[in-house]
Design an enzyme around this catalytic site. Structure first.
Site, short mmCIF file in Angstrom:
data_model
loop_
_atom_site.label_atom_id
_atom_site.label_comp_id
_atom_site.label_asym_id
_atom_site.label_seq_id
_atom_site.Cartn_x
_atom_site.Cartn_y
_atom_site.Cartn_z
N VAL A 1 1.83 5.17 13.85
CA VAL A 1 1.41 4.58 13.04
C VAL A 1 2.29 3.38 13.10
O VAL A 1 1.02 2.24 13.55
CB VAL A 1 1.31 5.24 12.72
N GLY A 2 3.56 3.25 13.61
CA GLY A 2 3.83 1.79 14.27
C GLY A 2 3.44 1.34 15.02
O GLY A 2 3.13 0.01 14.94
N LYS B 1 0.64 -1.57 -0.20
CA LYS B 1 0.22 -0.28 0.42
C LYS B 1 0.69 1.06 0.22
O LYS B 1 1.01 1.50 1.01
CB LYS B 1 -0.70 0.22 1.45
N GLU C 1 10.24 0.57 10.27
CA GLU C 1 11.17 2.13 10.37
C GLU C 1 10.64 3.03 11.03
O GLU C 1 9.36 3.36 9.91
CB GLU C 1 11.38 1.49 8.80
N GLY D 1 7.00 4.34 8.31
CA GLY D 1 6.16 5.61 8.52
C GLY D 1 6.59 6.21 9.85
O GLY D 1 7.89 6.06 10.51
N SER D 2 5.28 6.70 10.46
CA SER D 2 5.19 7.33 11.78
C SER D 2 5.59 6.89 12.79
O SER D 2 5.17 5.42 12.82
CB SER D 2 4.29 8.66 12.00
N THR D 3 6.46 7.33 13.62
CA THR D 3 6.31 5.78 15.30
C THR D 3 5.14 5.76 15.49
O THR D 3 4.31 5.13 16.26
CB THR D 3 6.75 6.61 16.37
N CYS E 1 13.21 10.11 7.58
CA CYS E 1 12.87 9.95 9.02
C CYS E 1 14.46 9.85 10.12
O CYS E 1 14.66 9.99 11.68
CB CYS E 1 12.49 8.33 9.00
N GLU F 1 10.18 15.25 15.98
CA GLU F 1 10.63 14.70 14.42
C GLU F 1 9.83 15.74 14.40
O GLU F 1 8.57 15.76 13.67
CB GLU F 1 9.88 13.64 14.46
#
Lengths: 528, 304
Positions: A286-287, A230, A304, A282-284, A338, A435
């Site tokens: 969403v991780g 995606k 990551e 992606g972002s932490t 990132c 960030e």
């Protein structure tokens, strides 16, 4: 749409609209002899005294469809919900093309297609043959590199110089590198009978759309997995061109499936029960959600995520090189990286000099049309990201840090931010902790190596770090003590398919690139 | 009629029983909660009381593990290997005691217990040897296209929470614990809830093997009480969930996502309670060391 031309609509801002603060008095070249600025250097805050002629890359090479469907089972299909969304050129805010809005029912179809391909074609295929498909893809990417670079710049807003010279060569190199692994898996994990996981669900971000696709797809296919990818909803187009490359390579149907859509579609994908392996960049934030979605299952997971890298400059560093490295570290890709070196830690005795040189260098950066071959800093990819950068810059000012921006001229339309330098930054400031994902550099100082380590590691992130010093033993000692997955010593923001990349702490887990990146796509516990 | 001394039965010697305590920071405290619980053998006979560890004990253990991390990480790989080998030596010296305790704890015969204890000793030896080899098996020099020297080396992930297997009181514990510490990590271990006594006795071996205090901290107590706190603790970097009951795993991993703890869990299709710890091919795998390591990549330009 392809006929639209880019006129250099510019407005004079910066120096005239918001006079920059008084330049700091130049330090008397502390400990470095006469570090006088070279003759062409500008006074701080001054615009370039000459104009560059426009050097636009032609966009004619990209022939876009008006609409792109999903790529499932080797065919382009509309979303079952029938929805479409528009991808926008961040440099002009004009629409580029429409893309199908995939939903959970499309994820269902795509995972089924991937499972079928894993069982029937890709799984049973000898590694030797899989390898040749990947080499084919690498070759076609090289052949179509110009077209892909222009499309990537249109959709993402990053300078054509970077898509042409960094993104595309790395994309091709990733497929090339992993192509050679496909028939050598037994040597990647001797004695452990490595096997593919099965169906890999991969969700990628908008900052390096095609490069992140390559980082995910190439090792997954080499290891024998099939893929449902995606792309980010802001940058789906180069993935659609990649679908065409799969067709040209005659990759068997269903080996690569691409479902475009919003974030919820990505969550539906990683949560799908028939997925064996999940990879996300992606972002932490969403991780974390993905880690929770995968909790309790038997899915393998690599993440990551975000970063807040420290770039540490010691007094004995080669300062000219360090300044170039600092600029590359934070202004490469508009800082939408990132692993960007967003916290500059300078040893106190050279801090004034480094900041002065940085200002001179920043004044020469060209911000503007991403398709112009002279552009250094392109457009911010999307409006929410622009708002986030502006919010954090405002927070930096409000919390008492000192802001400086060069007097560059920004285009009238599109989402642009001036390169921004903050001095007098405290560790507690938001601009030192969060960030920003934009061209904003926070400068802090230190006295001793221990203090540098303490400050560098004082973050929940741990993706990358930089060290600048001419002392070899110090490089190795610092590298060991920095809690970061990648340490660049006397360089920054280097990437290579053979080099493992990934984070510690809340920057995620697992590595991409190199042998370790391959192992992430192999099940080594088959014999257990 | 007065008895003559000759007729008096010989006095029975009263055994000195051991108090089974926690092992935190190299010391053997009781639970700060003052609680204990009864440990029974397979037949239901009382064996001893064990400390019922609390949330506060767990926090103390995490603090001790964090404090011990830099020192243990800085040891040379060879030195860590020697200390692990020393653990095997100490265990060998107390072999008979462990055979007795494992037999009582697990309800198995002396032969089976002896086999398990011998294999636990051998597993320490196997793991000790990895200390100065894991970096050569998992580290790489990366042939990058640009003019840089680029290498990747393993480093410890930090503080690891280990939930030891419930059934295999000594061998299962050793098989999960040794791979964690050999790579330079420190840890907080929750011993088997129902069979914790061999684990507590193992801490006496650890304490006399030159293993610095705080590298291994071991708690006894209830899984249901302690696992959620361990999984949620923000100063724990990774979890080994082999001993977490299936019904608690989803909750533990969900909590662990808050600070993105690395998760080590049994491979697909493996039931940890039926796992054969005596099968070396399955129980001795380098990735069980590597899964508690972070790979660090370092770049430097090459030039004159």
């Amino acid at each position: 749409m392809a006929e639209r031309t880019r006129t250099p609509r510019t407005r004079a801002t910066g120096a005239s609209a918001t006079p920059p603060p008084e330049p700091a008095p130049r330090s008397a070249a502390v400990g470095r002899g006469t570090a006088s600025p070279s003759t062409w250097a500008l006074g701080e805050g001054q615009a370039l005294p000459w104009e560059y002629a426009p050097a636009p890359e032609s966009r004619e090479i990209v022939k876009l469809q008006a609409r792109y469907g999903l790529f499932i089972g080797g065919r382009e299909v509309p979303a079952q919900g029938g929805g479409w969304f528009t991808s926008v050129d961040p440099a002009t805010e004009e629409p580029i093309a429409e893309v199908a809005r995939g939903g959970p029912e499309d994820v269902e179809r795509a995972v089924a297609a991937a499972r079928r391909a894993f069982r029937k074609t890709w799984g049973p295929m000898p590694g030797r043959e899989r390898s040749k498909y990947l080499f084919r893809i690498a070759r076609i990417i090289q052949e179509r590199a110009r077209e892909l670079a222009v499309l990537e710049t249109l959709d993402n807003g990053k300078p054509i110089r970077e898509t042409r010279d960094v993104d595309l060569p790395l994309v091709a190199a990733h497929f090339w590198y992993y192509a050679g692994w496909a028939d050598k898996l037994a040597w990647a994990a001797p004695g452990r009978d490595p096997r593919p996981h099965g169906v890999a669900a991969q969700v990628i971000p908008w900052n390096f759309p095609l490069l992140m696709l390559a980082w995910k797809v190439a090792p997954a296919l080499a290891a024998g997995n099939t893929v449902v990818l995606k792309p980010a909803s802001f940058t789906p187009l180069s993935a659609m061109l990649f679908a065409d490359i799969c067709r040209q390579a005659e990759l068997p149907d269903g080996v690569v499936n691409i479902v475009t859509g919003p974030g919820e579609t990505g969550m539906a994908l990683v949560s799908h029960p028939d997925v064996d392996k999940v990879a996300f960049t992606g972002s932490t934030e969403v991780g974390r959600k993905i880690a929770r979605a995968v909790a309790g299952t038997e899915k393998a997971l690599t993440l990551e995520l975000g970063g807040k890298a420290a770039n540490i400059v010691f007094a004995d560093a080669a300062l000219d090189q360090a300044v170039e490295g600092i600029v590359n570290g934070i202004f490469f890709n508009q800082g939408e990286v990132c692993c960007a070196g967003s916290r500059l830690l300078v040893q106190e005795s050279v801090a004034d000099e480094v900041v002065a040189r940085l200002r001179e260098r920043l004044a020469t950066l060209r911000v503007g049309d991403p398709l112009d071959k002279n552009t250094d800093v392109g457009a911010i990819n999307n409006r929410p990201q622009l708002a986030r950068i502006e919010e954090l810059v405002a927070a930096g000012v409000a919390e008492g840090a000192e802001m400086w921006q060069p007097a560059c001229v920004l285009p009238e339309r599109g989402w642009f931010v001036r390169p921004t330098l903050f001095t007098n930054v405290q560790q507690s400031h938001r601009i030192a902790r969060e960030e920003i994902f934009g061209p904003v550099l926070s400068v802090l100082t230190f006295r001793t190596p221990d203090e540098a380590i303490e400050k560098a590691n004082n973050t929940t992130y741990g993706l990358s770090a930089g060290v600048w010093t001419e002392k070899g033993s110090r490089i190795l000692a610092m590298s060991r003590r920095l809690r970061a997955g990648v340490v660049w010593a006397n360089t920054f923001n280097r990437f290579d398919p053979a080099s493992p990349f990934g984070g510690m702490k809340e920057s995620g887990y697992g590595r991409e690139g190199g042998l370790h990146g391959l192992l992430a796509y192999l099940d080594l516990a088959g014999g257990v | 009629m007065p008895r003559t001394p000759k007729e008096r039965p010989a006095p029975v010697r009263i055994a000195v029983r051991k108090t089974y305590k926690l092992y935190v920071g190299g010391a053997f405290p009781r639970s700060e909660s003052g609680r204990s619980y009864v440990i029974r053998d397979a037949a239901g006979v009382e064996l001893a009381n064990a400390a019922l560890g609390s949330r506060k004990d767990l926090r103390d253990a995490v603090r001790a593990a964090r404090a011990a991390l830099p020192g243990w990480d800085r040891r040379s790989a060879m030195n860590r290997g020697q200390i692990l080998y020393r653990i095997a030596e100490m265990l060998e010296g107390r072999r008979a005691q462990f055979v007795e305790e494992v037999a009582a704890a697990e309800g198995i015969g002396p032969d089976a217990a002896r086999t398990a204890v011998d294999r636990a000793i051998d597993r320490w030896v196997w793991t000790a040897g990895w200390a100065d080899k894991i970096a050569q098996v998992y580290g790489t020099v990366n042939p990058v296209a640009s003019s840089h020297f680029d290498f990747t080396i393993p480093e410890p992930v930090g503080v690891v929470g280990v939930v030891a297997p419930e059934g295999s009181s000594l061998l299962g514990l050793v098989s999960r614990l040794a791979p964690v510490i050999v790579g330079g990590n420190t840890c907080v271990v929750l011993a088997s809830e129902g069979r914790p006594l061999p684990a507590v006795t193992l801490t006496e071996v650890l304490a006399t093997s030159d293993l610095p205090g705080g590298v291994v901290n071991l708690l006894t107590g209830r899984r249901a009480e302690l696992v959620p706190w361990l999984a949620a603790h923000l100063d724990v970097d990774a979890l080994d969930l082999w001993g977490v009951p299936a019904g608690m795993r989803t909750a533990a991993e969900t909590e662990a996502a808050e600070n993105l703890k690395r998760i080590a869990r049994p491979p697909r299709g493996v039931d940890p309670e039926r796992f054969d710890w005596l099968d070396d091919a399955r129980a001795e795998r380098p990735e069980w060391i590597a899964q508690h390591l972070e790979m660090k990549t370092v770049w430097h330009p090459v030039g004159m």
